[in-house]
Design a protein around this motif. Structure first.
Motif, PDB file in Angstrom:
ATOM      1  N   PRO A 316       0.820  -1.228   0.000  1.00 37.99           N
ATOM      2  CA  PRO A 316       0.000   0.000   0.000  1.00 37.99           C
ATOM      3  C   PRO A 316       0.848   1.270   0.000  1.00 37.99           C
ATOM      4  O   PRO A 316       0.453   2.289  -0.586  1.00 37.99           O
ATOM      5  CB  PRO A 316      -0.818  -0.123   1.286  1.00 37.99           C
ATOM      6  N   ILE A 317       1.992   1.215   0.665  1.00 36.41           N
ATOM      7  CA  ILE A 317       2.881   2.375   0.694  1.00 36.41           C
ATOM      8  C   ILE A 317       3.432   2.653  -0.701  1.00 36.41           C
ATOM      9  O   ILE A 317       3.484   3.799  -1.158  1.00 36.41           O
ATOM     10  CB  ILE A 317       4.023   2.133   1.702  1.00 36.41           C
ATOM     11  N   ARG A 318       3.831   1.593  -1.401  1.00 37.86           N
ATOM     12  CA  ARG A 318       4.340   1.757  -2.767  1.00 37.86           C
ATOM     13  C   ARG A 318       3.253   2.325  -3.680  1.00 37.86           C
ATOM     14  O   ARG A 318       3.520   3.207  -4.503  1.00 37.86           O
ATOM     15  CB  ARG A 318       4.835   0.418  -3.312  1.00 37.86           C
ATOM     16  N   ARG A 319       2.020   1.829  -3.518  1.00 40.18           N
ATOM     17  CA  ARG A 319       0.932   2.342  -4.355  1.00 40.18           C
ATOM     18  C   ARG A 319       0.686   3.824  -4.086  1.00 40.18           C
ATOM     19  O   ARG A 319       0.481   4.612  -5.011  1.00 40.18           O
ATOM     20  CB  ARG A 319      -0.339   1.535  -4.119  1.00 40.18           C
ATOM     21  N   GLY A 320       0.716   4.210  -2.809  1.00 40.16           N
ATOM     22  CA  GLY A 320       0.538   5.616  -2.474  1.00 40.16           C
ATOM     23  C   GLY A 320       1.652   6.477  -3.032  1.00 40.16           C
ATOM     24  O   GLY A 320       1.411   7.592  -3.530  1.00 40.16           O
ATOM     25  N   ALA A 321       2.884   5.969  -2.965  1.00 43.91           N
ATOM     26  CA  ALA A 321       4.027   6.718  -3.490  1.00 43.91           C
ATOM     27  C   ALA A 321       3.903   6.916  -4.994  1.00 43.91           C
ATOM     28  O   ALA A 321       4.144   8.015  -5.521  1.00 43.91           O
ATOM     29  CB  ALA A 321       5.318   5.963  -3.154  1.00 43.91           C
ATOM     30  N   LYS A 322       3.523   5.859  -5.709  1.00 40.94           N
ATOM     31  CA  LYS A 322       3.342   5.984  -7.155  1.00 40.94           C
ATOM     32  C   LYS A 322       2.225   6.970  -7.478  1.00 40.94           C
ATOM     33  O   LYS A 322       2.318   7.734  -8.453  1.00 40.94           O
ATOM     34  CB  LYS A 322       3.042   4.615  -7.753  1.00 40.94           C
ATOM     35  N   GLN A 323       1.181   6.949  -6.673  1.00 41.17           N
ATOM     36  CA  GLN A 323       0.072   7.884  -6.886  1.00 41.17           C
ATOM     37  C   GLN A 323       0.546   9.326  -6.773  1.00 41.17           C
ATOM     38  O   GLN A 323       0.153  10.189  -7.562  1.00 41.17           O
ATOM     39  CB  GLN A 323      -1.035   7.614  -5.874  1.00 41.17           C
ATOM     40  N   VAL A 324       1.408   9.603  -5.801  1.00 43.73           N
ATOM     41  CA  VAL A 324       1.913  10.960  -5.611  1.00 43.73           C
ATOM     42  C   VAL A 324       2.722  11.406  -6.823  1.00 43.73           C
ATOM     43  O   VAL A 324       2.498  12.485  -7.393  1.00 43.73           O
ATOM     44  CB  VAL A 324       2.766  11.051  -4.331  1.00 43.73           C
ATOM     45  N   VAL A 325       3.676  10.584  -7.247  1.00 38.25           N
ATOM     46  CA  VAL A 325       4.552  10.972  -8.357  1.00 38.25           C
ATOM     47  C   VAL A 325       3.755  11.099  -9.649  1.00 38.25           C
ATOM     48  O   VAL A 325       3.912  12.075 -10.407  1.00 38.25           O
ATOM     49  CB  VAL A 325       5.703   9.962  -8.509  1.00 38.25           C
ATOM     50  N   ALA A 326       2.880  10.132  -9.926  1.00 35.03           N
ATOM     51  CA  ALA A 326       2.070  10.203 -11.147  1.00 35.03           C
ATOM     52  C   ALA A 326       1.153  11.416 -11.127  1.00 35.03           C
ATOM     53  O   ALA A 326       0.978  12.100 -12.152  1.00 35.03           O
ATOM     54  CB  ALA A 326       1.249   8.917 -11.294  1.00 35.03           C
ATOM     55  N   GLY A 327       0.570  11.709  -9.970  1.00 39.10           N
ATOM     56  CA  GLY A 327      -0.311  12.864  -9.858  1.00 39.10           C
ATOM     57  C   GLY A 327       0.421  14.173 -10.066  1.00 39.10           C
ATOM     58  O   GLY A 327      -0.100  15.089 -10.723  1.00 39.10           O
ATOM     59  N   LEU A 328       1.637  14.276  -9.522  1.00 42.71           N
ATOM     60  CA  LEU A 328       2.428  15.488  -9.709  1.00 42.71           C
ATOM     61  C   LEU A 328       2.782  15.688 -11.182  1.00 42.71           C
ATOM     62  O   LEU A 328       2.695  16.800 -11.712  1.00 42.71           O
ATOM     63  CB  LEU A 328       3.707  15.407  -8.873  1.00 42.71           C
ATOM     64  N   ALA A 329       3.192  14.598 -11.837  1.00 51.70           N
ATOM     65  CA  ALA A 329       3.557  14.709 -13.245  1.00 51.70           C
ATOM     66  C   ALA A 329       2.362  15.145 -14.086  1.00 51.70           C
ATOM     67  O   ALA A 329       2.481  16.026 -14.949  1.00 51.70           O
ATOM     68  CB  ALA A 329       4.109  13.370 -13.743  1.00 51.70           C
ATOM     69  N   LYS A 371       3.202  18.971  -2.070  1.00 45.67           N
ATOM     70  CA  LYS A 371       2.795  19.516  -3.368  1.00 45.67           C
ATOM     71  C   LYS A 371       1.593  18.760  -3.934  1.00 45.67           C
ATOM     72  O   LYS A 371       0.724  19.360  -4.569  1.00 45.67           O
ATOM     73  CB  LYS A 371       3.965  19.470  -4.351  1.00 45.67           C
ATOM     74  N   HIS A 372       1.541  17.449  -3.720  1.00 41.58           N
ATOM     75  CA  HIS A 372       0.399  16.687  -4.200  1.00 41.58           C
ATOM     76  C   HIS A 372      -0.881  17.153  -3.506  1.00 41.58           C
ATOM     77  O   HIS A 372      -1.931  17.318  -4.152  1.00 41.58           O
ATOM     78  CB  HIS A 372       0.628  15.191  -3.961  1.00 41.58           C
ATOM     79  N   ARG A 373      -0.811  17.341  -2.210  1.00 45.94           N
ATOM     80  CA  ARG A 373      -1.995  17.805  -1.482  1.00 45.94           C
ATOM     81  C   ARG A 373      -2.440  19.186  -1.960  1.00 45.94           C
ATOM     82  O   ARG A 373      -3.640  19.479  -2.003  1.00 45.94           O
ATOM     83  CB  ARG A 373      -1.688  17.826   0.017  1.00 45.94           C
ATOM     84  N   LYS A 374      -1.485  20.016  -2.339  1.00 42.70           N
ATOM     85  CA  LYS A 374      -1.808  21.378  -2.774  1.00 42.70           C
ATOM     86  C   LYS A 374      -2.344  21.398  -4.201  1.00 42.70           C
ATOM     87  O   LYS A 374      -3.303  22.119  -4.504  1.00 42.70           O
ATOM     88  CB  LYS A 374      -0.554  22.252  -2.674  1.00 42.70           C
ATOM     89  N   TRP A 375      -1.748  20.623  -5.089  1.00 48.87           N
ATOM     90  CA  TRP A 375      -2.073  20.695  -6.514  1.00 48.87           C
ATOM     91  C   TRP A 375      -3.091  19.647  -6.960  1.00 48.87           C
ATOM     92  O   TRP A 375      -3.811  19.867  -7.923  1.00 48.87           O
ATOM     93  CB  TRP A 375      -0.812  20.511  -7.355  1.00 48.87           C
ATOM     94  N   VAL A 376      -3.120  18.508  -6.278  1.00 48.60           N
ATOM     95  CA  VAL A 376      -3.933  17.383  -6.748  1.00 48.60           C
ATOM     96  C   VAL A 376      -5.030  17.030  -5.749  1.00 48.60           C
ATOM     97  O   VAL A 376      -6.203  16.924  -6.086  1.00 48.60           O
ATOM     98  CB  VAL A 376      -3.063  16.141  -7.038  1.00 48.60           C
ATOM     99  N   GLY A 377      -4.622  16.820  -4.512  1.00 45.81           N
ATOM    100  CA  GLY A 377      -5.590  16.430  -3.490  1.00 45.81           C
ATOM    101  C   GLY A 377      -4.951  15.536  -2.464  1.00 45.81           C
ATOM    102  O   GLY A 377      -3.753  15.238  -2.502  1.00 45.81           O
ATOM    103  N   PRO A 378      -5.733  15.082  -1.490  1.00 45.38           N
ATOM    104  CA  PRO A 378      -5.190  14.252  -0.403  1.00 45.38           C
ATOM    105  C   PRO A 378      -4.627  12.940  -0.923  1.00 45.38           C
ATOM    106  O   PRO A 378      -5.059  12.420  -1.954  1.00 45.38           O
ATOM    107  CB  PRO A 378      -6.414  14.006   0.492  1.00 45.38           C
ATOM    108  N   VAL A 379      -3.669  12.425  -0.217  1.00 45.88           N
ATOM    109  CA  VAL A 379      -3.107  11.116  -0.515  1.00 45.88           C
ATOM    110  C   VAL A 379      -2.787  10.441   0.802  1.00 45.88           C
ATOM    111  O   VAL A 379      -2.353  11.086   1.762  1.00 45.88           O
ATOM    112  CB  VAL A 379      -1.854  11.215  -1.400  1.00 45.88           C
ATOM    113  N   GLU A 380      -3.030   9.154   0.852  1.00 44.06           N
ATOM    114  CA  GLU A 380      -2.756   8.405   2.070  1.00 44.06           C
ATOM    115  C   GLU A 380      -1.499   7.553   1.878  1.00 44.06           C
ATOM    116  O   GLU A 380      -1.462   6.683   0.989  1.00 44.06           O
ATOM    117  CB  GLU A 380      -3.940   7.491   2.410  1.00 44.06           C
TER     118      GLU A 380
END
Length: 385
Positions: A316-329, A371-380
């Motif tokens: 789950p941590i890896r999935r959240g991390a990928k979500q952050v990077v993909a969302g930022l890009a 930055k993800h929380r600011k530009w994209v939204g919450p992430v767990e």
């Protein structure tokens, strides 16, 4: 000690790409010492303190991050270089810089960034390390990059061996510096590579046990671990588990280091090499584990992949991390005005994506989450470890 001619000599360096004005104070340092110091003083090196090693953005300050890992690699590499009579400063510089190109969240972040910029040539952390050192760090008035010596850049490019299919970032660096990617690197670079293996094998065992993800009984089925654990129990009957775990890490590092030193001496003697250039032309690595230790180390790695890196608690941590990077890009592609001034590389889609990759790769774990929380939204992202 080895033949002194096998030692990389800073006074015989192939030099730096840019001539430097040495009228300012420099102190009594040779070329490789300067390289090491430039790396330590770089912004990219400081950022490693908040970048993932195994556990993402860890709250627990007992776990390794990229910075502490790099320091531990440097300690192991420098000790081996001193014993063999090789250049300690070059070895240390290579150890300290080998992970500079990692994006936030380690390999999970790299996978996501590679996918996000695939149409622009993708992303590779080793090539990005060279890109940072030759282009992105700009503390000097006359040129981009840290202007490191050829030997340091070559060692970083080829510390894992010859590069037959370099990515675009490494290709660009090679075009400017002529790093002879098809040959092996110096003995110092080869030492840095195996010091990395020794460090993360053993320290990930320590962190995995501390976090409760690795099961000790299962780990003791690995021959290398079992042998050392039993030796510790024989020497220190009744020793408490925490001290026994620390002794395990220490003893396995010592055994691996001793094996590398013996095997390296034997390989060099068998190859008959007498100079640094002959090391590069040898056609095979001259630093490494003995066949028995190599087999035991592979078994340990296999266990770590199955029971730590790919374990259910970390997925789950890896999935959240990928979500952050993909969302930022995606956010930066859709809203290019978010990219700070200085990170725009050009007008083409390829240039824009590479600028986005440069920016995201430089982020620390907490900064990326913010930055993800600011530009994209919450992430767990579970940071209980």
């Amino acid at each position: 000690m080895l033949d002194p001619r096998l030692r990389s000599d800073p006074h015989q360096s192939r030099g730096r790409l840019h001539d430097e004005d040495d009228r300012g104070p420099r102190g009594p340092r040779d070329a490789f010492q300067r390289d090491r110091d430039r790396i330590i003083h770089s912004v990219a090196f400081r950022r490693l303190r908040h970048k993932t090693q195994v556990f993402v953005a860890p709250d627990g300050d007992h776990y390794r991050v990229r910075l502490t890992h790099s320091l531990e690699v440097a300690q192991i590499g420098r000790a081996m270089a001193r014993t063999l009579g090789l250049n300690e400063d070059l070895t240390e510089a290579l150890c300290l810089a080998h992970d500079l190109g990692h994006p936030p969240f380690g390999h999970a972040g790299e996978d996501a960034l590679e996918e996000a910029v695939a149409s622009a040539g993708g992303f590779d952390h080793n090539g990005h390390s060279l890109r940072i050192l030759t282009l992105l760090e700009c503390p000097y008035p006359g040129h981009d990059g840290l202007n490191l010596t050829w030997e340091t850049l070559e060692g970083l490019a080829k510390h894992n061996g010859p590069v037959t299919a370099p990515g675009w970032a490494l290709e660009e660096v090679d075009a400017a510096h002529g790093l002879e990617l098809g040959s092996h690197a110096s003995l110092e670079a080869q030492l840095a590579a195996i010091a990395d293996d020794i460090a993360y094998d053993n320290h990930d065992v320590d962190d995995g046990l501390r976090a409760g993800i690795l099961d000790l009984d299962a780990l003791l089925e690995v021959p290398l671990v079992k042998r050392h654990w039993q030796a510790i129990e024989a020497r220190h009957p009744g020793l408490d588990p925490d001290r026994k775990r620390a002794a395990l890490t220490r003893d396995m590092i010592g055994t691996m280091v001793g094996d590398v030193l013996g095997e390296t001496r034997a390989r060099i003697a068998a190859a008959g090499v007498e100079t640094v250039d002959e090391v590069r032309a040898a056609g095979k690595p001259l630093v490494g584990f003995s066949p028995q230790m190599a087999a035991e180390e592979r078994a340990l790695k296999k266990h770590l992949y199955a029971n730590l890196y790919d374990s259910p608690p970390l997925q789950p941590i890896r999935r959240g991390a990928k979500q952050v990077v993909a969302g930022l890009a995606q956010a930066l592609v859709e809203r290019p005005e978010l990219l700070p001034e200085g990170w725009v590389r050009g007008d083409s889609e390829q240039d824009r994506l590479r600028g986005i990759a440069d920016y995201i790769a430089g982020m620390t774990d907490p900064f990326a989450i913010s930055k993800h929380r600011k530009w994209v939204g919450p992430v767990e992202i579970d940071d209980r470890f």
